[in-house]
Each structure stands twice: as C-alpha cells, then as structure tokens.
Motif scaffolding. Structure first.
Motif, mmCIF file in Angstrom:
data_model
loop_
_atom_site.group_PDB
_atom_site.id
_atom_site.type_symbol
_atom_site.label_atom_id
_atom_site.label_comp_id
_atom_site.label_asym_id
_atom_site.label_seq_id
_atom_site.Cartn_x
_atom_site.Cartn_y
_atom_site.Cartn_z
ATOM 1 N N ILE A 99 50.257 33.014 52.270
ATOM 2 C CA ILE A 99 49.929 34.060 52.178
ATOM 3 C C ILE A 99 50.057 34.348 50.453
ATOM 4 O O ILE A 99 49.501 35.752 50.474
ATOM 5 C CB ILE A 99 51.418 35.080 52.804
ATOM 6 N N SER A 100 51.068 33.563 49.906
ATOM 7 C CA SER A 100 51.425 33.400 48.467
ATOM 8 C C SER A 100 49.781 33.986 47.586
ATOM 9 O O SER A 100 49.808 34.444 47.214
ATOM 10 C CB SER A 100 51.918 32.805 48.095
ATOM 11 N N CYS A 101 49.057 32.748 48.264
ATOM 12 C CA CYS A 101 47.937 32.532 47.525
ATOM 13 C C CYS A 101 46.959 33.897 47.976
ATOM 14 O O CYS A 101 45.900 34.320 46.705
ATOM 15 C CB CYS A 101 47.141 31.047 48.287
ATOM 16 N N TRP A 102 47.141 33.953 49.118
ATOM 17 C CA TRP A 102 46.332 35.245 49.196
ATOM 18 C C TRP A 102 46.806 36.670 48.248
ATOM 19 O O TRP A 102 46.022 37.348 47.688
ATOM 20 C CB TRP A 102 46.393 35.725 50.833
ATOM 21 N N GLU A 103 47.865 36.476 48.399
ATOM 22 C CA GLU A 103 48.253 38.153 47.746
ATOM 23 C C GLU A 103 47.751 38.089 46.202
ATOM 24 O O GLU A 103 47.474 38.810 45.447
ATOM 25 C CB GLU A 103 50.491 37.661 47.250
#
Length: 65
Positions: free
Chosen positions: A28-32
C-alpha cells in the motif's frame, strides 16, 4: 489532533485495508508513493473494498484527482 495522532490513525487504516484486500502494508505504501501499481486481481479487490470503479481508483493512484 496532533501529527502523531493523525499518523497513527493513517497507519491503522493502512493496516486494515491491507488485511481486507490481502496485501502487505508495504504494498500500500508503494502504491501511495507511486513506486508500484496493484495487480489486476488486487485492483479489483481494492475497488470492491473502497466502493469505487477501476478508472476512479487508477486516477487517484496516478494523482489525477
């Protein structure tokens, strides 16, 4: 509300979303951050969980909304 409180709440939301969709919080952090995009299967799960369409979610991930 302090920055620390906001940060803790956001972390909890990421944790919950990751669990609901079946991915890691790191994903999720990578997508953000725009470093990765979710797979098609994950994208479908995200849309269902968030109650939004694929185009709308992709626009958000690309920073267009």
């Amino acid at each position: 509300m302090t920055r620390e409180e906001i940060g803790r709440r956001l972390a909890k939301l990421r944790e919950q979303l990751a669990e609901m969709v079946g991915v890691s919080q790191a994903s999720i952090s990578c997508w953000e951050a725009g470093r990765q995009r979710p797979s098609r299967r994950t994208l479908a799960g995200l849309c269902k969980t968030l109650g939004m369409g694929v185009e709308e979610l992709l626009a958000l991930l690309e920073g267009k909304q």
